[in-house]
Enzyme design. Structure first.
Site, PDB file in Angstrom:
ATOM      1  N   GLU A   2       0.839  -1.201   0.000  1.00  0.00           N
ATOM      2  CA  GLU A   2       0.000   0.000   0.000  1.00  0.00           C
ATOM      3  C   GLU A   2       0.877   1.255   0.000  1.00  0.00           C
ATOM      4  OE1 GLU A   2      -2.731  -0.124   3.244  1.00  0.00           O
ATOM      5  OE2 GLU A   2      -3.971   1.508   2.485  1.00  0.00           O
ATOM      6  N   GLY A  50      -8.928   5.172   6.885  1.00  0.00           N
ATOM      7  CA  GLY A  50      -9.776   5.063   8.055  1.00  0.00           C
ATOM      8  C   GLY A  50      -9.155   4.146   9.105  1.00  0.00           C
ATOM      9  N   ALA A  51      -8.400   3.116   8.639  1.00  0.00           N
ATOM     10  CA  ALA A  51      -7.883   2.128   9.580  1.00  0.00           C
ATOM     11  C   ALA A  51      -6.366   1.996   9.592  1.00  0.00           C
ATOM     12  CB  ALA A  51      -8.509   0.758   9.291  1.00  0.00           C
ATOM     13  N   SER A  52      -5.670   2.555   8.581  1.00  0.00           N
ATOM     14  CA  SER A  52      -4.208   2.534   8.653  1.00  0.00           C
ATOM     15  C   SER A  52      -3.637   3.770   7.980  1.00  0.00           C
ATOM     16  CB  SER A  52      -3.644   1.258   8.008  1.00  0.00           C
ATOM     17  OG  SER A  52      -3.681   1.343   6.613  1.00  0.00           O
ATOM     18  N   THR A  53      -2.348   3.984   8.234  1.00  0.00           N
ATOM     19  CA  THR A  53      -1.671   5.132   7.605  1.00  0.00           C
ATOM     20  C   THR A  53      -0.291   4.674   7.152  1.00  0.00           C
ATOM     21  OG1 THR A  53      -1.061   7.453   7.898  1.00  0.00           O
ATOM     22  CG2 THR A  53      -0.722   6.038   9.806  1.00  0.00           C
ATOM     23  N   GLN A  54       0.173   5.228   6.024  1.00  0.00           N
ATOM     24  CA  GLN A  54       1.452   4.820   5.460  1.00  0.00           C
ATOM     25  C   GLN A  54       2.377   6.012   5.266  1.00  0.00           C
ATOM     26  OE1 GLN A  54      -1.260   2.145   5.362  1.00  0.00           O
ATOM     27  NE2 GLN A  54      -1.586   3.538   3.690  1.00  0.00           N
TER      28      GLN A  54
HETATM   29  N1  LIG Z   1     -14.464  13.314   1.348  1.00  0.00           N
HETATM   30  C1  LIG Z   1     -14.104  12.541   2.373  1.00  0.00           C
HETATM   31  C2  LIG Z   1     -13.866  11.168   2.162  1.00  0.00           C
HETATM   32  C3  LIG Z   1     -13.480  10.398   3.265  1.00  0.00           C
HETATM   33  N2  LIG Z   1     -13.356  10.978   4.485  1.00  0.00           N
HETATM   34  C4  LIG Z   1     -12.927  10.170   5.639  1.00  0.00           C
HETATM   35  O1  LIG Z   1     -11.548   9.929   5.501  1.00  0.00           O
HETATM   36  C5  LIG Z   1     -11.211   8.691   6.109  1.00  0.00           C
HETATM   37  C6  LIG Z   1     -10.339   7.881   5.248  1.00  0.00           C
HETATM   38  O2  LIG Z   1     -10.892   7.714   4.019  1.00  0.00           O
HETATM   39  P1  LIG Z   1     -10.160   6.817   2.953  1.00  0.00           P
HETATM   40  O3  LIG Z   1      -8.817   7.343   2.650  1.00  0.00           O
HETATM   41  O4  LIG Z   1     -11.072   6.581   1.838  1.00  0.00           O
HETATM   42  O5  LIG Z   1      -9.945   5.482   3.849  1.00  0.00           O
HETATM   43  P2  LIG Z   1     -10.075   3.973   3.429  1.00  0.00           P
HETATM   44  O6  LIG Z   1      -9.330   3.775   2.164  1.00  0.00           O
HETATM   45  O7  LIG Z   1     -11.483   3.558   3.442  1.00  0.00           O
HETATM   46  O8  LIG Z   1      -9.334   3.258   4.653  1.00  0.00           O
HETATM   47  P3  LIG Z   1      -7.986   2.373   4.679  1.00  0.00           P
HETATM   48  O9  LIG Z   1      -7.062   2.962   3.672  1.00  0.00           O
HETATM   49  O10 LIG Z   1      -7.469   2.528   6.070  1.00  0.00           O
HETATM   50  O11 LIG Z   1      -8.383   0.982   4.371  1.00  0.00           O
HETATM   51  C7  LIG Z   1     -12.527   8.027   6.499  1.00  0.00           C
HETATM   52  O12 LIG Z   1     -12.689   8.230   7.876  1.00  0.00           O
HETATM   53  C8  LIG Z   1     -13.564   8.788   5.736  1.00  0.00           C
HETATM   54  O13 LIG Z   1     -14.767   8.858   6.448  1.00  0.00           O
HETATM   55  C9  LIG Z   1     -13.567  12.328   4.673  1.00  0.00           C
HETATM   56  O14 LIG Z   1     -13.421  12.824   5.784  1.00  0.00           O
HETATM   57  N3  LIG Z   1     -13.953  13.092   3.611  1.00  0.00           N
HETATM   58 CA   LIG Z   2      -7.096   3.843   1.658  1.00  0.00          CA
END
Ligand SMILES: Nc1ccn([C@@H]2O[C@H](COP(=O)(O)OP(=O)(O)OP(=O)(O)O)[C@@H](O)[C@H]2O)c(=O)n1
Ligand SMILES: [Ca+2]
EC number: 3.6.1.5
Length: 498
Positions: A174, A203-207
């Site tokens: 990732e 939402g669940a990890s950061t890189q």
């Molecule tokens: N326009 C947006 C889109 C998303 N989010 C928030 O940003 C966070 C991360 O979104 P995203 O990068 O899409 O995370 P995911 O890919 O779903 O999570 P992960 O990569 O950890 O699997 C989430 O809390 C989502 O609610 C936000 O505040 N505003």
């Molecule tokens: Ca993501």
């Protein structure tokens, strides 16, 4: 009367073979010009396509990429054609009814089928990569995660595309593919001069991923690439549980546990990271239902979540989610994870961008950003709602926490300072393509980023045709001039004729 023979000799156009040659010359030139114009005209491009689904913890996005069919191995050719956000939550949330995970992708997959020309469908690869939400589900319940993956796998195979697999990608992948994406889109990979580090917050990890000149002490954090003839040694680390939704749970759990109240119904949690005037009833399960949050497993009991709107206290509370103890390397970020000092420029995307852009903090020095954020956190909840009538209250309530987490993660976690803060650029897209791991993932799997620089002709095709036409014209003009010079009657011959 002796004028007539003189005229006949002087006018070469009366000789049929000269007329013939001239006609061929002119026709030849016209033909060349026409060929050059037609060749140089922007062609009606024939594109090839690829589809990548980013199955994130909070939601799934589908991306269609396109590139000119005849320039498959050229660099910088792949662009994002379409992004489609799947409605609803991420695929891991379907673990109680896995069948629905596949079906949730229908709308975006139908859109992909309609967007990509029919004759390209069968050769268009489809990849699905799942990230931290599925990593957590796998940790919690391996069978459930397999079932969700099977469901999306079966569903994706009902489309006429070339299905290439659905899998949980690793945190290193990732990070590394996010780094490839931003450097590919900025066209930095062919130049030996500097690259852009990548910061991704989900939402669940950061890189965090960047090229470091330092010795990389921990093999898990090191990835080597050879791209376009250049060698790169990347430092990368993915922090599972440190995406913004999971960190909110961690932080709430810490706060709940430190209230020292009996954890029965209706305890009140006074939270500095939520606005003054904010009040909501939540269940303990909302907080403790994740493998990231250890400790209590209270289910139905509720607590009242009340905001205090105190930026400084929020920063102190957020700091507690980082465990600074025991660094067994020369330098660490947090939780004992090796990290060399940050180096060079960085692109910060996903939630780094969403949150900082919402808070309007993308272009201030660190100190100013902190002050503005403190002011935002101190704004009463009523005012916040009035100022943003179109933003969902759940999201709106969390921006003070998220902004504080981002500044804390970057400064206290990754060790950015007010001096190198300007090296972080908060980005959503580069050109028309979103920053994220998906493009890098596809480029890698389709072998579109060669290790060595591809051989290219010294001139581009259009330039070659233009040059050939110009040279031919020059030769023609010189030929005609030469003809004229050699055919000019000399004084003696004129006299003879007269
Ligand atoms: N326009 C947006 C889109 C998303 N989010 C928030 O940003 C966070 C991360 O979104 P995203 O990068 O899409 O995370 P995911 O890919 O779903 O999570 P992960 O990569 O950890 O699997 C989430 O809390 C989502 O609610 C936000 O505040 N505003
Ligand atoms: Ca993501």
């Amino acid at each position: 009367m002796d004028v007539q023979p003189e005229m006949k000799t002087k006018n070469p156009w009366h000789r049929p073979w000269i007329i013939c040659i001239s006609v061929f010359f002119v026709a030849g030139i016209i033909a060349m010009v026409v060929v050059a114009v037609v060749q140089n005209k922007p062609l009606h491009q024939k594109y090839k396509y690829g589809i990548v689904l980013d199955a994130g913890s909070s939601h799934t996005s589908l991306y269609i990429y396109q590139w000119p069919a005849e320039k498959e191995n050229n660099t910088g050719m792949v662009q994002q054609k379409l992004a489609c956000n799947v409605k609803g939550k991420g695929i891991s949330s379907y673990s109680p009814e896995p069948k629905k995970a596949g079906e949730s992708l229908k709308e975006c997959m139908d859109k992909a089928r309609d967007t990509i020309p029919n004759h390209r469908h069968h050769e268009t690869p489809v990849y699905l990569g799942a990230t931290a939400g599925m990593r957590l589900l796998k940790m919690e319940n391996d069978t459930a995660s397999e079932k969700v993956l099977e469901s999306v796998e079966q569903f994706l195979q009902t489309y006429p595309f070339s299905y290439q697999g659905a899998r949980i990608i690793t945190g290193q992948e990732e990070g590394a593919f996010g780094w490839i994406t931003v450097n590919y889109l900025n066209d930095y990979l062919r130049k030996a001069s500097g690259t852009l580090g990548a910061l991704d917050l989900g939402g669940a990890s950061t890189q965090i991923t960047f090229v470091s000149g330092q010795n990389l002490e921990s093999p898990d954090n090191s990835i080597d690439f050879r791209l376009y003839g250049n060698d790169y040694q990347l430092y990368t680390h993915s922090f599972l549980c440190y995406g913004k939704d999971q960190v909110l749970k961690l932080s709430l759990a810490n706060e709940i546990q430190s209230t020292n109240q009996q954890l029965t119904d209706n305890i009140t949690l006074q939270d500095p990271c939520f606005h003054k005037g904010y009040k909501a009833t939540k269940t303990f399960e909302d907080v403790f239902n994740s493998p990231c949050v250890r400790g209590l497993r209270l289910t139905q009991n509720k607590f009242v979540h009340v905001g205090l709107g105190d930026g400084e206290a929020c920063h102190a509370a957020v700091r507690k989610v980082f465990n600074d103890s025991r660094c067994t390397h020369s330098t660490c970020s947090f939780n004992g994870v090796f990290q060399p000092p940050v180096e060079g420029k960085f692109g910060a995307f996903s939630a780094f961008y969403f949150v900082m852009n919402f808070l309007n903090l993308t272009s201030y020095p660190l100190d100013v950003a902190k002050e503005q954020l403190a002011r935002y956190c101190a704004t009463p909840w009523n005012t916040i709602i009035q100022n943003h009538p179109n933003v969902k209250e759940k999201y709106l309530s969390e921006y003070c926490f998220s902004g504080t987490y981002i500044l804390t993660l970057l400064e206290d976690g990754y060790n950015f300072t007010s001096k190198n803060w300007k090296d972080i650029e908060f980005i959503k897209q580069i050109g028309d393509s979103d920053a994220g791991w998906t493009l890098g993932y596809m480029l890698n799997l389709t072998n579109m980023i060669p290790a060595e620089v591809p051989d290219t002709p010294p001139l581009p095709y259009g330039g070659y045709v233009t040059l050939m036409v110009l040279l031919s014209l020059m030769i023609l003009v010189l030929g005609l001039l030469a003809c004229k010079v050699f055919r000019r009657p000399t004084g003696s011959t004129q006299k003879e004729i007269i």
